[in-house]
Design a protein around this motif. Sequence first.
Motif, mmCIF file in Angstrom:
data_model
loop_
_atom_site.group_PDB
_atom_site.id
_atom_site.type_symbol
_atom_site.label_atom_id
_atom_site.label_comp_id
_atom_site.label_asym_id
_atom_site.label_seq_id
_atom_site.Cartn_x
_atom_site.Cartn_y
_atom_site.Cartn_z
ATOM 1 N N ASP A 813 -10.351 99.268 7.384
ATOM 2 C CA ASP A 813 -9.079 98.552 7.594
ATOM 3 C C ASP A 813 -8.382 99.022 8.866
ATOM 4 O O ASP A 813 -7.763 98.220 9.577
ATOM 5 N N GLN A 816 -10.040 97.427 11.827
ATOM 6 C CA GLN A 816 -9.685 96.013 11.890
ATOM 7 C C GLN A 816 -8.269 95.814 12.425
ATOM 8 O O GLN A 816 -8.021 94.903 13.229
ATOM 9 N N ARG A 817 -7.343 96.668 11.980
ATOM 10 C CA ARG A 817 -5.963 96.539 12.470
ATOM 11 C C ARG A 817 -5.899 96.736 13.982
ATOM 12 O O ARG A 817 -5.212 95.991 14.686
ATOM 13 N N PHE A 819 -8.228 96.170 16.066
ATOM 14 C CA PHE A 819 -8.879 95.024 16.706
ATOM 15 C C PHE A 819 -7.941 93.821 16.782
ATOM 16 O O PHE A 819 -7.759 93.224 17.852
ATOM 17 N N TRP A 820 -7.329 93.455 15.661
ATOM 18 C CA TRP A 820 -6.486 92.263 15.658
ATOM 19 C C TRP A 820 -5.238 92.462 16.514
ATOM 20 O O TRP A 820 -4.714 91.491 17.097
ATOM 21 N N ILE A 855 -16.908 93.816 12.720
ATOM 22 C CA ILE A 855 -15.618 93.211 12.405
ATOM 23 C C ILE A 855 -15.771 91.700 12.439
ATOM 24 O O ILE A 855 -16.326 91.131 13.388
ATOM 25 N N SER A 856 -15.263 91.078 11.395
ATOM 26 C CA SER A 856 -15.220 89.628 11.317
ATOM 27 C C SER A 856 -14.009 89.253 10.474
ATOM 28 O O SER A 856 -13.572 90.024 9.605
ATOM 29 N N GLU A 857 -13.476 88.069 10.715
ATOM 30 C CA GLU A 857 -12.363 87.594 9.907
ATOM 31 C C GLU A 857 -12.778 87.423 8.452
ATOM 32 O O GLU A 857 -11.965 87.533 7.545
ATOM 33 N N SER A 859 -14.820 88.986 5.544
ATOM 34 C CA SER A 859 -15.336 90.310 5.199
ATOM 35 C C SER A 859 -16.779 90.256 4.710
ATOM 36 O O SER A 859 -17.529 91.227 4.877
ATOM 37 N N MET A 862 -19.410 91.127 7.364
ATOM 38 C CA MET A 862 -19.475 92.457 7.964
ATOM 39 C C MET A 862 -20.721 93.195 7.482
ATOM 40 O O MET A 862 -21.042 93.194 6.298
#
Length: 1091
Positions: A813, A816-817, A819-820, A855-857, A859, A862
């Motif tokens: 997580d 991912q944070r 990254f976005w 990472i992918s929108e 999950s 992944m």
Amino acid sequence: MPRGSILPSSHKWDHYGQWPTAWTSLRKVPIILWLLLLDTSLTTARAQTKIPLETVKLWADTFGRNLYNTVTRYSGSLLLQKKYKDAESSLKIQEVDGLELVKKFSEDMETMLRRKVEAVKSLVEAAEEADLNHEFNASLVFNYYNSVLINEKDEKGNYVELGAEFLLEADAHFSNQRVNVSMSSVQLPTNVYNKDPDILNGVYMSEALNPVFVENFQRDPTLTWQYFGSSTGFFRIYPGIKWKPDENGVIAFDCRNRGWYIQAATSPKDIVILVDVSGSMKGLRMAIAKHTITTILDTLGENDFVNIIAYNDYVHYIEPCFKGILVQADRDNREHFKQLVDELMVKGVGVVSQALIEAFEILNQFQESRQGSLCNQAIMLITDGAVEDYEPVFEKYNWPDRKVRVFTYLIGREVTFADRMKWIACNNKGYYTQISTLADAQENVMEYLHVLSRPMVINHDHDIIWTEAYMDSRLFTSEAQSLMLLTTVAMPVFSKKNETRSHGILLGVVGSDVTLRELMKLAPRYKYRDGKKLKPKPNYNSVDLSEVEWEDQAETLRTAMINGETGSHSMDVKVPLDKGKRVLFLTNDYFFTDISDTPFSLGVVLTRGHGEYILLGNTSVEEGLHDLLHPDLTLASDWIYCITDIDPEHRKLSQLEAVVRFLTGMDPGLECDEELVREVLFDAVVTAPMEAYWTALALNISEASEPGVDMAFLGTRAGLLRQSLFVGSEKVSDRKFLTPEDEASIFTMDHFPLWYRQASEQPPGSFVFDLRWEEGPDSPGKPVAVRASTAVTVTVDGKAATAAAVGIQMQVDHLQRQFWEAMKQCSTVEGPCPKSCEDSDLDCFIIDNNGFILISERSQEMGRLLGEVDGALMMQLLSMGVFSRVTMYDYQAMCKLPDHHHSVAQALINPLSASLMVVKWLLHEFLLFLLQWSAWGSWHDKGSEAKAVFHHSHKHKKQDLLHPCDTEYPVFVHQTAIQEANGIIECGGCQKAFVMQQIRSSNLLLLVTDRTCDCSTYSPILQEATEVKYNASVKCDRMRSQKPRRRPGSCHAFHPEENAQDCGGASDSAASPTLLLLPVWAWLLPHQLLW
């Protein structure tokens, strides 16, 4: 058609991917023409989403910068690099001398193996002396520790007969099995009666081995299992253990079928099996014949050669590919023969003379061409009778020298042809037996081994036998344990009584196991880098070097090692990593030599670059000891810093505890590797500041904040490991990491940690990122952790060596944070960003250098291969050269057998077939009932064996779902020279645009694609292993090929004092009347119904 461009990193773009003005003016006409053509081509296609190249580059740079700052901050990699840099003045980088290293290892192994030979020799002397002093007593009554019955009680609470109390304790030296190191125990297969006079006398005589077992173990505490396998079938094993039957209540293990017994009991042999498949062999006789062949095959080993010929009106090889040759009796060939034997059909009239001629010609041809075993030669004749004149065949091919022994097996209870069959055997130095039931096969087949052992026994040649490396999969079925590779040293035990000299009586074989793990302790991993690893498979026996180092196409390395040469060889190799998902491209130097007084050669692999250097530093014992005692520090538990497995008092010490005792002088008896200890001391001092650094970080993290980084860790080339938690242990995302449960993440005897090896192959200062699951990458659950690691290198006098690897584990997580957040960046000064990864028309991925999605929108994507999620995009990246497809091979694979359902379908269509299947099933169940209820043979023990054989054969068919095969599978590798690329993919009614950008200082790539264009018409690109299918001609050539191999050093084929008239007699076993009716039913029922 797909279109794309590969962009060097120096190109400049505007926000929407337009060429700069100056360049446009130079290429004005071509650009206008291209635009016109593009406009024309899109008249029927929906325009693709525009992806701003400069923005994608900004996203990649922002994410890469933030990610680099995070991993360097929490790992402390820059600090560790500085500490090693500061110490360079006191460092020495030593280049490993591969030849000297392999010679040293070889000498140490020779010394160790010589001790095992001495232990076995002492057992031989004790056993032969005990037999010489023992007089056979047919009425002997003697209680012994039966491995199956020990500690067993009856319903009254009393110990059963042969089952007295036997103390058992778990012992780490014996894989934590419960053993008795003061006493041996005796195991017998189900078909051997435990109170037979021969058994009782043999067990009583072999009691003399108990004190020798104990003395050997006290003299050499590295010894493992010691045992005596008797020619009568019992197996005395030390230390004593409890043996448990299989799920059918059967003890199928027979020591006489083990490779070590067969190789020690007889010299190598060429065997041609002739089996009668005429009509008279129908029914039960054919079943017995098949079981006899299978039993013979089980007595063959790696040094033997074999073929099987079936005959009736004509002669045919059951494997046509093997026509006119003998093949090595390795496990694969034996199992292949067994499958073919099971399919034999009966018809016609048996004509044995032509089959004998064919067998003699094969054997003569191989002898003259110096092929095969170059020792014993024999023909096994399996039939229910011989009627024609066969004497001229023996006169032409075998008399008067009788160099080929002929063993005859009369199948069934009919004795009409007994005299003829015995005549054939007795006049060709063989042995005759009659096999009337399934239970008779085992003991009767064993007679041929006794005959072949006579010359060796009469001459009292105690050859020392070392088996090939094999997987211990059946010996200790008494308790579950992990399988291990081992070799066995064995020697035959003879009767030395003068009155039996001409008979050449083999009493049995003694042996002792040596695990390859014990041998590898003498070749410490820290002195060289990993080569390729053997993959034990379900029916693993041994693996040829060419199946592991398959780049050795000319077999230069293999030939040199087979010949026992000393030298070196270099090869470019591809080494699979992470269960085959990844690959390393290495240049390896191979150094090899023989191990004296054994049939073995030893090879060591050094990887060029960091693999051929050792880092040596100086530090004081006092300073090093202080830093060794930090609580966050551990040492590789599998490595041998100090020898702790000999002295019982040392076995309870960890390697770190042993090193501390050695350095403080608390235990002068400890032997330690001073060079390795010196390396560890130096690493402890250099890495000590990391503990304070990580502790300060943890204290500065607010309790309310969520740092997202679980831990930091480092490992050095000397096997030192440090770790520090930034969260409570209950919050660690992957708790198995750096524990024995996650073997790939720690230093073991076989390999460096995966994160260490991957980091070592990355450019200096670059991090390698890896997505992990809590229970392994094959788990269907969501990924829970991301690991990042980088190598720390030092350079001295122009030589660069990897000193350590350092890294962090973070929550998915958190990554991912980051990254976005980075994907929200844009280069516009004012106003909203023109594009964002949050837009509904864009897909954004982070993939690693092997094409796996981090990472992918979504999950569920992944951890999967990009080609599995988007085959069109992966295909375009491959065609543009952004990724390359590397084909890897696995010559140790196991493949599923194809299912055959045609017979079932036919039964559903054909009512008669269905009825026959029902009757066949009823007969199967009735036969099984009879075997359970009645005695097949002379007594209940043989009935049990028949039941065991019946169970085993049907169980084998159900479980035999895999077969050895060759497979190939793709691995995808990013070409690091291509840092950015973009293109368009034609997908039917739309065009899909994409942009790829490398993330700096990492093995990661950013991919941005057009989500609105559906390219699902493209097939996915998977990383699946597929069986290499060879056409019939190639497959046959591969099966027939005989690789050069080192032959055993001795051969005992004949002896002038041999009593050739000891050649067998009639069987006296009797079957129950009910079971005698079964052959009659075999004649009355349709052939297809029975077999």
